[in-house]
Motif scaffolding. Structure first.
Motif, short mmCIF file in Angstrom:
data_model
loop_
_atom_site.label_atom_id
_atom_site.label_comp_id
_atom_site.label_asym_id
_atom_site.label_seq_id
_atom_site.Cartn_x
_atom_site.Cartn_y
_atom_site.Cartn_z
N ALA A 21 0.70 -1.19 -0.02
CA ALA A 21 -0.03 0.00 0.09
C ALA A 21 0.84 1.29 -0.05
N ALA A 139 -6.20 7.61 -9.02
CA ALA A 139 -5.76 6.55 -8.05
C ALA A 139 -6.91 5.53 -8.20
N LYS A 141 -6.37 2.68 -6.43
CA LYS A 141 -6.61 2.02 -4.98
C LYS A 141 -5.47 2.96 -4.08
N ALA A 142 -5.82 4.01 -3.90
CA ALA A 142 -5.08 5.06 -3.07
C ALA A 142 -4.51 4.34 -1.70
N PRO A 143 -3.51 4.79 -1.34
CA PRO A 143 -2.56 5.96 -1.70
C PRO A 143 -1.35 5.26 -2.70
N SER A 149 -8.30 10.55 -6.08
CA SER A 149 -9.46 9.50 -5.75
C SER A 149 -10.64 10.38 -6.04
N LYS A 151 -14.51 9.62 -5.25
CA LYS A 151 -15.54 8.71 -4.72
C LYS A 151 -16.43 9.57 -4.49
N SER A 163 -3.42 11.81 -3.01
CA SER A 163 -2.24 11.25 -2.69
C SER A 163 -0.98 10.96 -3.80
N TYR A 299 -9.48 6.74 1.23
CA TYR A 299 -8.44 5.72 1.23
C TYR A 299 -8.02 5.61 2.66
N LEU A 300 -6.81 4.56 2.72
CA LEU A 300 -6.25 4.08 4.05
C LEU A 300 -5.71 5.43 4.75
N GLY A 311 -8.30 6.81 6.94
CA GLY A 311 -9.40 5.80 6.31
C GLY A 311 -9.13 4.52 6.75
#
Length: 548
Positions: A21, A139, A141-143, A149, A151, A163, A299-300, A311
């Motif tokens: 990630a 992105a 599947k950020a980061p 992103s 969404k 990101s 995202y995370l 996230g």
């Protein structure tokens, strides 16, 4: 599938997922002209020092489109050449203006070389305005892949965030995209759709209403690295508190989606706990002028300076899992602690070249351990950091290749953390170790640094020549192995799998008696009472043991 895996395999998978990630498990050996333009201090970068940006853009989520400008102020510090600005396709530079005159631009992939017409004397402060637009890289599947992103939240509102670590800030805005030269301050003005709010770095300076839209302007008064600049747009609600910190009152602000307010008010209690622990270990929070923010994103999470993004779905651990396998990792929200730790190691102390990214990630992974130490004690923290060893791959060295935008192995996280934990044992004085960490942040306050600077500082402050220690753990994949044998009432031991001149002492227990031994590559011998003697190496040292 997960139900069929062992606990160790599950945790290893989660650990590797975390490293993936962060974009750190992809090895690259073939480098291009573009890698050099991105990763080196080119002549077209070296002659000017960036002092101020005003990033002024409109974000249109329905079109996944951005447009606007970056005003770049710089100081001439050497004989002028063309001026390199970086911007990645599919974004395009519309025009560049200086002193009211549109300038010629020569494109070379992501790098754009501006032909300057006005006089550029050494010492001059000059301003350049770069206009640009387009659909920035999305992105997936950020980061880790970088970009925007785009969404929606659960109520159908646009939920947008940026990101870009590694890939570079030029994936969404034009700038001098190399880490060695941090801008002194930046104004971020984001034209935001109706009913939504932008949260960026620093402090909110103004909100300008025009039509249905609002322009949110945020001012950053401290130096900031490029990838630390961010845009976060959503249906945010805000709450805050004031932390009584080492340097006085620190504003701590939280921006979360409207539906998450109640659980955020409870869950974000980890933030002031983090601040208390890290000011103890590392010294004052480095950005009192800009405050501290925790901002929910789709995202995370990421360590954007004074605008840390979150996230982790309001769970403890890493998405509800403990990367150490010990249970201690479920005592805190991994993203709040880890990403905030980067305020000291990444944002305060920043690598000049991404090859030295371990300075960010090794120290910050180690900060997780120190957070546990502060609240749960030294034994718990040792268990945690030792538990994270299951994530170490020893696939390639921690330090990457210089001048080509190449990071080293993902082992920079937990091999880096265990290297630092081992160093703590060598010092044998926890208060001295704490003062060294605080001094590190004081000495390199708001600076970009190299690995060599960090090595030299730690050698000087510990009073130990750590040259071979760092060569071993940072520049090889070999783990020092204490090889020993017992025969004829003698203990014989030496190091194997080591670099030349490696001679790290190690603490052992021999028949329940703790003591230090001083192995080298050569065999050493000591008398013992019995051939049944039991030797154990202190688990806090990241070494292997082999009895022969």
């Amino acid at each position: 599938m997960l139900k069929q895996l062992t606990t160790l395999a599950i945790l290893t998978l989660l650990g590797n997922t975390f490293l993936q990630a962060q974009g750190l498990l992809t090895e690259k050996n073939n480098f291009t002209h573009q890698d050099t333009l991105r990763g080196s201090i080119t002549p077209e970068r070296a002659w000017w020092d960036v002092t101020y940006y005003h990033l002024n853009i409109k974000v249109e989520p329905d079109k996944k489109f951005i447009s606007g400008s970056n005003t770049i102020q710089y100081k001439v510090i050497d004989t002028p050449k063309d001026l390199q600005i970086d911007l990645q396709p599919p974004l395009k530079i519309a025009k560049v203006v200086q002193d009211g005159e549109e300038l010629n631009v020569v494109d070379d992939g992501n790098a754009h070389f501006i032909k300057l017409n006005s006089v550029q004397n050494i010492g001059n402060i000059k301003t350049l305005e770069v206009f640009y637009e387009g659909n920035p890289k999305e992105a997936v599947k950020a980061p880790w892949d970088g970009g925007f992103s785009w969404k929606k939240d659960s109520n159908g509102n646009d939920f947008v965030a940026t990101s870009c670590q590694g890939l570079g800030a030029s994936v969404w805005w034009p700038n001098k995209d190399h880490m060695y030269d941090e801008v002194d301050s930046i104004l971020i003005s984001i034209d935001t759709p109706k009913g939504l709010m932008d949260v960026s770095n620093g402090r909110l300076r103004s909100i300008e209403q025009y039509g249905d839209n609002k322009i949110y302007s945020w001012i950053v008064k401290n130096p900031i690295n490029n990838y630390g600049v961010n845009v976060n747009i959503g249906d945010y609600v805000h709450f805050s508190e004031v932390f009584d910190g080492e340097n006085g009152n620190l504003d701590m602000d939280y921006y979360v989606l409207r539906d998450n307010l109640e659980k955020a008010q409870e869950h974000f209690k980890d933030a002031p706990k983090m601040m208390k622990a890290f000011e103890h270990w590392f010294g004052p929070y480095p950005f009192y002028k800009d405050g501290y923010k925790l901002v929910e994103v789709p995202y995370l999470g990421m360590e954007h300076q004074s605008s840390v993004t979150y996230g982790n779905q309001y769970m403890n651990g890493y998405l509800g899992h403990d990367l150490s396998g010990t249970g201690w990792g479920l005592k805190f929200d991994f993203i709040i602690i880890h990403e905030s730790g980067h305020e000291w190691f990444a944002n305060n102390i920043t690598y000049k070249d991404i090859a030295d990214m371990w300075i960010h990630e090794g120290f910050t992974a180690y900060s997780e351990n120190l957070f546990i130490d502060y609240y749960y004690g030294k034994e718990a923290s040792s268990d945690y950091v030792i538990g994270t060893r299951l994530n170490i791959q020893n696939d390639r060295p921690i330090i990457g290749q210089y001048d080509v935008n190449n990071e080293g192995s993902g082992d920079m996280y937990y091999k880096g953390a265990n290297m630092l934990h081992t160093l703590r044992q060598l010092i044998e004085n926890d208060e001295k170790w704490r003062q060294i960490l605080r001094g590190l942040n004081r000495t390199f306050y708001h600076q970009t640094v190299t690995t060599q600077q960090i090595e030299n500082y730690l050698s000087a402050e510990t009073g130990i020549d750590l040259t071979e220690f760092f060569n071993q753990y940072l520049r090889t994949t070999e783990i020092p192995t204490l090889e020993y044998k017992i025969e004829n009432k003698e203990l014989k031991y030496h190091w194997t799998h080591i670099v030349d001149k490696f001679d790290m002492p190690v603490q052992v227990t021999i028949n329940d008696k703790e003591q230090w031994i001083f192995p080298t590559s050569e065999w050493k011998t000591m008398p013992i009472e019995s051939n049944k003697t039991v030797l154990k190496v202190d688990k806090d040292f990241y070494v292997y043991v082999n009895k022969i």
